[in-house]
Each structure stands twice: as C-alpha cells, then as structure tokens.
Design a protein around this motif. Structure first.
Motif, PDB file in Angstrom:
ATOM      1  N   ASP A  56       0.811  -1.222   0.000  1.00 36.93           N
ATOM      2  CA  ASP A  56       0.000   0.000   0.000  1.00 36.93           C
ATOM      3  C   ASP A  56       0.844   1.272   0.000  1.00 36.93           C
ATOM      4  O   ASP A  56       0.330   2.365   0.204  1.00 36.93           O
ATOM      5  N   SER A  57       2.131   1.135  -0.255  1.00 34.67           N
ATOM      6  CA  SER A  57       3.016   2.309  -0.235  1.00 34.67           C
ATOM      7  C   SER A  57       3.027   3.014  -1.580  1.00 34.67           C
ATOM      8  O   SER A  57       2.627   2.451  -2.615  1.00 34.67           O
ATOM      9  N   GLU A  58       3.518   4.255  -1.581  1.00 40.96           N
ATOM     10  CA  GLU A  58       3.640   5.009  -2.823  1.00 40.96           C
ATOM     11  C   GLU A  58       4.654   4.355  -3.752  1.00 40.96           C
ATOM     12  O   GLU A  58       4.490   4.354  -4.975  1.00 40.96           O
ATOM     13  N   ALA A  59       5.703   3.770  -3.173  1.00 47.48           N
ATOM     14  CA  ALA A  59       6.725   3.114  -3.986  1.00 47.48           C
ATOM     15  C   ALA A  59       6.135   1.951  -4.775  1.00 47.48           C
ATOM     16  O   ALA A  59       6.538   1.684  -5.919  1.00 47.48           O
ATOM     17  N   ALA A  60       5.164   1.277  -4.197  1.00 43.25           N
ATOM     18  CA  ALA A  60       4.538   0.139  -4.876  1.00 43.25           C
ATOM     19  C   ALA A  60       3.771   0.574  -6.112  1.00 43.25           C
ATOM     20  O   ALA A  60       3.537  -0.229  -7.033  1.00 43.25           O
ATOM     21  N   LYS A  61       3.390   1.849  -6.145  1.00 46.59           N
ATOM     22  CA  LYS A  61       2.607   2.377  -7.268  1.00 46.59           C
ATOM     23  C   LYS A  61       3.494   3.044  -8.324  1.00 46.59           C
ATOM     24  O   LYS A  61       2.992   3.603  -9.305  1.00 46.59           O
ATOM     25  N   SER A  62       4.807   2.986  -8.121  1.00 46.11           N
ATOM     26  CA  SER A  62       5.722   3.728  -8.984  1.00 46.11           C
ATOM     27  C   SER A  62       5.854   3.146 -10.386  1.00 46.11           C
ATOM     28  O   SER A  62       6.260   3.836 -11.320  1.00 46.11           O
ATOM     29  N   GLY A  63       5.557   1.842 -10.522  1.00 47.28           N
ATOM     30  CA  GLY A  63       5.721   1.191 -11.814  1.00 47.28           C
ATOM     31  C   GLY A  63       7.140   0.728 -12.071  1.00 47.28           C
ATOM     32  O   GLY A  63       7.421   0.113 -13.116  1.00 47.28           O
ATOM     33  N   ASP A  64       8.043   0.986 -11.150  1.00 48.68           N
ATOM     34  CA  ASP A  64       9.430   0.551 -11.293  1.00 48.68           C
ATOM     35  C   ASP A  64       9.481  -0.969 -11.141  1.00 48.68           C
ATOM     36  O   ASP A  64       9.039  -1.523 -10.129  1.00 48.68           O
ATOM     37  N   LEU A  65      10.021  -1.661 -12.127  1.00 56.64           N
ATOM     38  CA  LEU A  65      10.045  -3.121 -12.122  1.00 56.64           C
ATOM     39  C   LEU A  65      10.979  -3.686 -11.053  1.00 56.64           C
ATOM     40  O   LEU A  65      10.944  -4.883 -10.766  1.00 56.64           O
TER      41      LEU A  65
END
Length: 436
Positions: A56-65
């Motif tokens: 649920d973090s912002e990093a998880a939504k970054s799209g970075d593989l």
C-alpha cells in the motif's frame, strides 16, 4: 517474482537506505515513527538492485520493475531468511544452527562459542546483538556457501518472542545461559521469564534437537526435567571439576583451571559459566580442549561488556551495556572480591522492571552499601526513589542523568580508584567514562 531467486542474485540484504553500496536487496521495514518503504526509490537510486516494499506504499505504485510489493515487509524478510536457512546445505546435509538465549551473557557466550568453533569450522554468527525480529533474519541471510555452522542469538522482551524467532531460524541445538530478572514489565514475573526463555527448549524438544544444559544451574535443570525426554548435552563447573582461580591486582581477569590453565580477558567470575558453555559446545563439535582454551584466551570483550581498562588515573570495570537485577547483583558480588585501596561504583537505573522496580532498586542499593565502598554514584529516577525510601547516606551521590554525573566528575575528579560502571543501555553510563 520469486523473492529467493532475487536474493540469490543480489547476495546481500539491507534495511538501511543509507548503507547501500551497490547491488543489494533493500527491505522497507516499518517502525514506530517511519516507513522504510518511503525510502525505497532513494535506495534504488543509490544502487540497490531491488526493493521490497509495503503493497500500500507510494513506492509500490511507482511502476518501477525493481520494486517488489508485499503485504508485510517484516514477514517477507523473515520468510526469506527461513527459506535461506532451509536451503543451505553443508556436504549435502542441512546446515546446523545453534540457537541461544538467556537473561544475561547471551552476546558474550555467543562470541565465545563462535571463537571456539572457529578453531575448526567456518562459522556465521549473529553480529553484535542483532537478536530481535529483524536482527535474527538479517543474521541468517549472511550465511553463505562457505558457512559450516551458524550461531544465532535470540533476545526477548515479550512472552512469545523466542517462539517466533525459533520458527525463523529453526535451531538444531539450543542453549539458555540463565534465567533471571529482566524485562519484568513485558514478562510480568520471573515465572514469565522462565516460560518465555523456555520456548527455546520447547522448540528443540518438539523438533528432536538437543540442548546444552548447565547442570550447575537449578532453574535450567528444572526447566529441562519438565520437558521429559529432551536430549541433553550436560556441562558445568562442579560436574567437570573446574577451578575458578581468585582475582587479584596481578591477575584481574577470569582464570580457570581445567586442569589446563585458561587465562581470559573477561572480568568477573560470573563469566565462568559463559566460558563453560563455549567449551561444551566446542567439545561436542570436536574442538580440542587446548584449542578451545587458546581461542577463549584470545577473545577480547568490547562494547562495554565485562571490560577492564586502566586509564591515567583509575582502573575501570566497564559493564555498562545493559543491566537488570540479576546481572547488577552479580557485578557487585564480583566487585566485592576485587582487591583495591579505593573502590567506587557508578550505577545507572535498571529499566523495564514494572511494579517490581522500586523493590529491585532498593535491593541493589542495599547490596552496594554493604560493600563499604568509598563512593556510590547513582543515576536515574528509579535509584532516586530507592534513595528516598532508604534515606541518603554520606557516601552516595544521586544524579538525574549520566550527563549530570559526568559534569560532577569533571568538577570532582576521582583518582587512584577501581571503579565499577554499570547501568541499563538507556541510561548511557558510557558518557561518564571520559571523566575517569
């Protein structure tokens, strides 16, 4: 994405984005006042190969593989460590793990065991005192292809801590150094401490492992006997006829006769049981006694644990890493045996004792007073309450903080004394050392 395959590719794990050197697997763990997932992208920018973050973090939504989202980052770290422990083989067989816990002496005993076993094996052991929910998995993840034995220290301040850590590290052997009065606020009572530490015995018993048992200790013996059929590897000073030689100004450190003489760099006869544990573990794994004695003699304690130092003005017995009623009493008992023209004790509060705190601090103050010391300096609110209840004596000085004591020592220098310095970690008694 298979997290274990990612770990094998990276080879190293970190939970600190400031410690990135390049190629690590970063875990964004949550703390009371921070969420490590918030630093995941910075960790990647700094050179981490992958980052495990909260889903649920912002990093998880970054799209970075390179970002690996999971429901619980701590559980993911622990699961990864357990899988690594299970997959590590030595000569085609499952890696042997020795788990240890106890109220006092855990880290010293772990260091001594590691030193002795290293005379014959390549050993991976807990670094420092990284013995909690985070430290244990990080220690396990340092096991590599050269590791032949692992020694894992487990600490506890709550009833189920040891049970959870055993599930992570899956020890084949267990050793409890002792059971005493510590973290009573979390455990509730001494019986609560016994039950919590006994979870190591429970795990070993259930999984058909073996415990190293100090038969000189009636509490540990009773705990072992309560688990009928548990496999025991017994040791003890009385059992083996080992002699503890008296300390003196000429020989201030612990010396023991096996009958081969062991000369250590440890302060205090209370360390004899830690030495016996290391010798017993080494013997079981085929380390010769003479090699074990040599290894223990080479061990030099650090981090304010059972250290003796000579300054320009005084002799210091530094045992300021931690304190509880059991270890504080043992330190004072040992101090009573030290031969010195002038003796001073600098004692800091013992933390996490709950409703028993006042009584325990009063007991320690009475013991300290019984030693006829030249000066007793007490630091902290709990010792303040003890003094208020017992009455202030002429040779007692009371301070709110260790910084206040350091200031007083700067204005009232102590010279020509042998000085015991002990207190709980939170009191930071090491702040007074430069003034001695």
């Amino acid at each position: 994405m298979d997290l274990y395959e990612v770990f094998k590719q990276c080879g190293a794990v970190t939970t600190d984005s400031r410690a990135i050197r390049g190629g690590e697997l970063f875990f964004g763990l949550k703390g009371e006042n921070f969420d490590g997932s918030d630093y995941a992208l910075k960790a990647l920018e700094a050179g981490a190969a992958y980052a495990v973050v909260s889903a649920d973090s912002e990093a998880a939504k970054s799209g970075d593989l390179r970002v690996i989202p999971v429901p619980d980052t701590l559980k993911a770290l622990q699961d990864l460590a357990r899988e690594h422990r299970e997959r590590t083989l030595v000569d085609g067989k499952r890696l042997t793990v020795i788990g240890l816990t106890g109220t006092n002496g855990k880290t010293t005993t772990k260091n001594l065991i590691t030193k002795v076993l290293s005379a014959r094996y390549r050993v991976t052991a807990t670094e420092g005192n990284l013995n909690n929910d985070i430290g244990v998995p990080l220690s396990l993840l340092k096991i590599n292809s050269t590791t032949q034995l692992a020694v894992i220290e487990m600490g506890a301040s709550h009833p189920d801590d040891i049970g959870r850590l055993c599930v992570v590290c899956e020890p084949d052997y267990g050793l409890i150094t002792n059971v005493g009065k510590a973290h009573l606020l979390g455990f509730g009572s001494l019986d609560g401490v016994k039950k919590a530490k006994g979870q190591l015995y429970d795990y070993i018993h259930t999984h058909d492992g073996s415990i190293f048992l100090n038969t000189d200790d009636p509490v540990l013996t009773e705990m072992a006997e309560a688990r009928e059929g548990i496999k025991r590897i017994e040791y003890g000073i009385a059992r083996e006829g080992v002699e503890i030689l008296p300390a003196s100004g000429e020989h201030p450190f612990l010396r023991m006769r096996f009958p081969t003489l062991l000369e250590s760099r440890l302060v205090g006869a209370y360390n004899a049981t830690n030495v016996m544990a290391a010798v017993a573990v080494g013997r079981h794994f085929g380390v010769r006694l003479e090699d074990a004695i040599r290894a223990i003699g080479e061990y030099i304690p650090d981090n304010n644990r059972s250290q003796m130092k000579r300054t320009a003005r005084n002799i210091l017995i530094e045992d300021a890493y931690n304190a509880n009623p059991t270890s504080m009493a043992a330190a004072l008992d040992n101090f009573s045996l030290v031969e010195a023209a002038r003796k001073v004790a600098l004692l800091g509060d013992m933390r996490e004792l709950g409703p028993d705190s006042l009584r325990e601090h009063m007991d320690i103050l009475r013991k300290a007073e019984s030693l006829s010391l030249d000066l007793i300096c007490l630091v902290g609110e709990e010792f303040g309450k003890a003094v208020a209840n017992l009455g202030r004596r002429t040779n007692i000085q009371l301070f709110n903080t260790s910084a206040d004591l350091a200031d007083w020592l700067r204005e009232h220098p102590v010279s020509g004394a042998t000085i015991l310095v002990k207190g709980s970690r939170g009191i930071q008694m090491e702040k007074v050392l430069p003034e001695l």
